[in-house]
Design an enzyme around this catalytic site. Structure first.
Site, PDB file in Angstrom:
ATOM      1  N   SER A  12       0.713  -1.251  -0.013  1.00 27.02           N
ATOM      2  CA  SER A  12      -0.148  -0.031   0.094  1.00 27.02           C
ATOM      3  C   SER A  12       0.755   1.000  -0.027  1.00 27.02           C
ATOM      4  O   SER A  12       0.536   2.324  -0.260  1.00 27.02           O
ATOM      5  CB  SER A  12      -0.912   0.196   1.269  1.00 27.02           C
ATOM      6  OG  SER A  12      -0.166  -0.201   2.234  1.00 27.02           O
ATOM      7  N   TYR A  43      -3.972   0.902   4.376  1.00 25.23           N
ATOM      8  CA  TYR A  43      -5.345  -0.261   4.000  1.00 25.23           C
ATOM      9  C   TYR A  43      -5.700  -0.846   5.390  1.00 25.23           C
ATOM     10  O   TYR A  43      -6.637  -1.424   5.485  1.00 25.23           O
ATOM     11  CB  TYR A  43      -4.343  -1.477   3.439  1.00 25.23           C
ATOM     12  CG  TYR A  43      -4.111  -1.419   1.937  1.00 25.23           C
ATOM     13  CD1 TYR A  43      -4.983  -0.547   1.270  1.00 25.23           C
ATOM     14  CD2 TYR A  43      -3.583  -2.389   1.487  1.00 25.23           C
ATOM     15  CE1 TYR A  43      -4.585  -0.543  -0.144  1.00 25.23           C
ATOM     16  CE2 TYR A  43      -3.408  -2.510   0.061  1.00 25.23           C
ATOM     17  CZ  TYR A  43      -3.810  -1.503  -0.703  1.00 25.23           C
ATOM     18  OH  TYR A  43      -3.745  -1.524  -1.973  1.00 25.23           O
ATOM     19  N   CYS A  75       2.586  -6.938   1.924  1.00 27.28           N
ATOM     20  CA  CYS A  75       1.768  -6.025   2.771  1.00 27.28           C
ATOM     21  C   CYS A  75       0.932  -7.260   3.426  1.00 27.28           C
ATOM     22  O   CYS A  75       0.212  -7.947   2.941  1.00 27.28           O
ATOM     23  CB  CYS A  75       0.772  -5.375   1.866  1.00 27.28           C
ATOM     24  SG  CYS A  75      -0.603  -4.540   2.775  1.00 27.28           S
ATOM     25  N   ASN A  76       1.179  -7.187   4.784  1.00 28.09           N
ATOM     26  CA  ASN A  76       0.397  -8.236   5.611  1.00 28.09           C
ATOM     27  C   ASN A  76      -1.194  -7.781   5.562  1.00 28.09           C
ATOM     28  O   ASN A  76      -1.958  -8.982   5.467  1.00 28.09           O
ATOM     29  CB  ASN A  76       0.627  -8.215   7.010  1.00 28.09           C
ATOM     30  CG  ASN A  76       2.240  -8.473   7.170  1.00 28.09           C
ATOM     31  OD1 ASN A  76       2.282  -9.668   7.606  1.00 28.09           O
ATOM     32  ND2 ASN A  76       3.333  -7.808   6.858  1.00 28.09           N
ATOM     33  N   THR A  77      -1.495  -6.671   5.371  1.00 23.37           N
ATOM     34  CA  THR A  77      -2.905  -6.354   5.635  1.00 23.37           C
ATOM     35  C   THR A  77      -3.523  -6.812   4.311  1.00 23.37           C
ATOM     36  O   THR A  77      -4.678  -7.227   4.334  1.00 23.37           O
ATOM     37  CB  THR A  77      -2.856  -4.784   5.532  1.00 23.37           C
ATOM     38  OG1 THR A  77      -2.168  -4.509   6.486  1.00 23.37           O
ATOM     39  CG2 THR A  77      -4.501  -4.341   6.139  1.00 23.37           C
ATOM     40  N   CYS A 190       3.885  -5.944   9.901  1.00 19.61           N
ATOM     41  CA  CYS A 190       3.582  -5.200   8.871  1.00 19.61           C
ATOM     42  C   CYS A 190       4.944  -4.558   8.112  1.00 19.61           C
ATOM     43  O   CYS A 190       5.662  -4.548   8.738  1.00 19.61           O
ATOM     44  CB  CYS A 190       2.998  -3.837   9.585  1.00 19.61           C
ATOM     45  SG  CYS A 190       2.883  -2.318   8.456  1.00 19.61           S
ATOM     46  N   HIS A 192       6.117  -2.263   6.866  1.00 20.67           N
ATOM     47  CA  HIS A 192       6.484  -0.854   7.187  1.00 20.67           C
ATOM     48  C   HIS A 192       7.514  -0.570   8.485  1.00 20.67           C
ATOM     49  O   HIS A 192       8.266   0.147   8.633  1.00 20.67           O
ATOM     50  CB  HIS A 192       5.478   0.206   7.391  1.00 20.67           C
ATOM     51  CG  HIS A 192       4.841   0.747   6.158  1.00 20.67           C
ATOM     52  ND1 HIS A 192       4.003  -0.097   5.354  1.00 20.67           N
ATOM     53  CD2 HIS A 192       4.778   1.926   5.623  1.00 20.67           C
ATOM     54  CE1 HIS A 192       3.482   0.706   4.439  1.00 20.67           C
ATOM     55  NE2 HIS A 192       4.090   2.004   4.537  1.00 20.67           N
TER      56      HIS A 192
HETATM   57  N1  DGL Z   1       2.695  -2.455   4.744  1.00 19.80           N
HETATM   58  C1  DGL Z   1       1.418  -3.022   5.130  1.00 19.80           C
HETATM   59  C2  DGL Z   1       1.427  -4.158   5.751  1.00 19.80           C
HETATM   60  O1  DGL Z   1       2.200  -4.795   5.797  1.00 19.80           O
HETATM   61  C3  DGL Z   1       0.325  -1.950   5.654  1.00 19.80           C
HETATM   62  C4  DGL Z   1       0.452  -0.568   5.589  1.00 19.80           C
HETATM   63  C5  DGL Z   1      -0.967   0.204   5.728  1.00 19.80           C
HETATM   64  O2  DGL Z   1      -1.604   0.383   4.571  1.00 19.80           O
HETATM   65  O3  DGL Z   1      -1.511   0.391   6.723  1.00 19.80           O
HETATM   66  O4  DGL Z   1       0.515  -4.502   6.475  1.00 19.80           O
END
Ligand code: DGL
Length: 265
Positions: A12, A43, A75-77, A190, A192
């Site tokens: 994201s 996300y 992206c985990n989400t 996540c 990030h």
């Molecule tokens: N980097 C994304 C993850 O691994 C999430 C970032 C987001 O969209 O809040 O979940």
């Protein structure tokens, strides 16, 4: 065979670059495309059905546009929601997801108390709950959904300051003391968050292992790709942002990761 079809890395925002940097080390000969759905960021609070439909439509376009040989949903989400839907919808393209590293954390913990630090979306997912039940039944697992950390990482990576007191407050629930035991592993669920690691260490109430699965994901990607010994043009990698707008700091950052910015259409 000499193919230049890229590996597509998706997030994201710019968090997926934490996975990309490990792939650059393990797969230096590969050609990558990085796509950030920054128009949809964050996300974490999206309704599941809406996000699922959005991801299926977006990947339909991405596969047409870039014809990747493999997609990494960094992206985990997104992965905990839609990795199986993406595989079913696009059976000709292999997908590698990023899901919370709960199994390795349960295997490595000494205290039996672990925390999973993620977005509110990832914490809510049936997928995440099933990982806890299947692999960490013998542990105390604290799931912590943060609304602010991904945005802090976005700012930090672009050289902006992070409010350390707010950061400390976001991670405080990870630090659990139960009888004589306390949290010894925090899963960074996540993509990030690894970019905040030095700051996280500073505000943590006690030292813990911060589990970042990026290297394991890179190894998985390498195992799925043919070893066809190609040489690529090191300047050919591009990054697209769905907003069509990337400021100077973002472009400079992408350049540091080996990408040329391209407005995504
Ligand atoms: N980097 C994304 C993850 O691994 C999430 C970032 C987001 O969209 O809040 O979940």
């Amino acid at each position: 065979m000499n193919t230049t079809r890229p590996v597509l890395v998706f997030d994201s925002g710019i968090g997926g670059l934490s996975v990309l940097r490990e792939m650059r080390v393990l797969l230096p000969e590969r050609h990558f495309v990085y796509v950030a759905d920054d128009a949809g960021f964050p996300y974490g609070d999206w309704k599941e059905e809406v996000l699922r439909a959005h991801l299926l439509a977006l990947f339909g376009n991405l596969l047409k546009k870039y014809k990747p040989q493999l997609c990494v949903v960094a992206c985990n989400t997104a992965s905990t929601l839609a990795i199986n839907d993406l595989r079913a919808a696009f059976p000709d393209c292999p997908f590698v997801g990023t899901v919370p590293a709960i199994k390795p954390a349960a295997e490595q913990t000494g205290s039996g108390v672990i925390a999973v630090l993620a977005t509110p979306g990832t914490v809510k997912r049936a997928y995440t709950r099933a990982l806890v039940t299947s692999f960490a039944g013998q542990c105390f697992v604290r799931l912590v959904g943060s609304r602010k950390l991904a945005a802090f990482a976005e700012a930090h990576l672009r050289g902006q300051p992070v409010d350390m007191a707010a950061l400390a407050a976001e991670i405080a629930p990870c630090f659990v003391e139960k009888k004589e035991q306390r949290t010894d592993i925090v899963v960074l669920a996540c993509t990030h968050y690894p970019f905040l690691i030095n700051l996280l260490r500073k505000v943590a109430p006690w030292p813990v292992d911060w589990l970042d699965p990026a290297e394991a994901i890179a190894r998985r990607v390498r195992s799925l790709l043919p070893d066809d010994g190609r040489e690529i043009d090191p300047l050919a990698d591009i990054a697209g942002f769905t907003s069509g707008k990337a400021d100077f700091a973002t472009r400079r950052l992408l350049h540091g990761f080996g990408f040329k910015y391209e407005a995504y259409a």
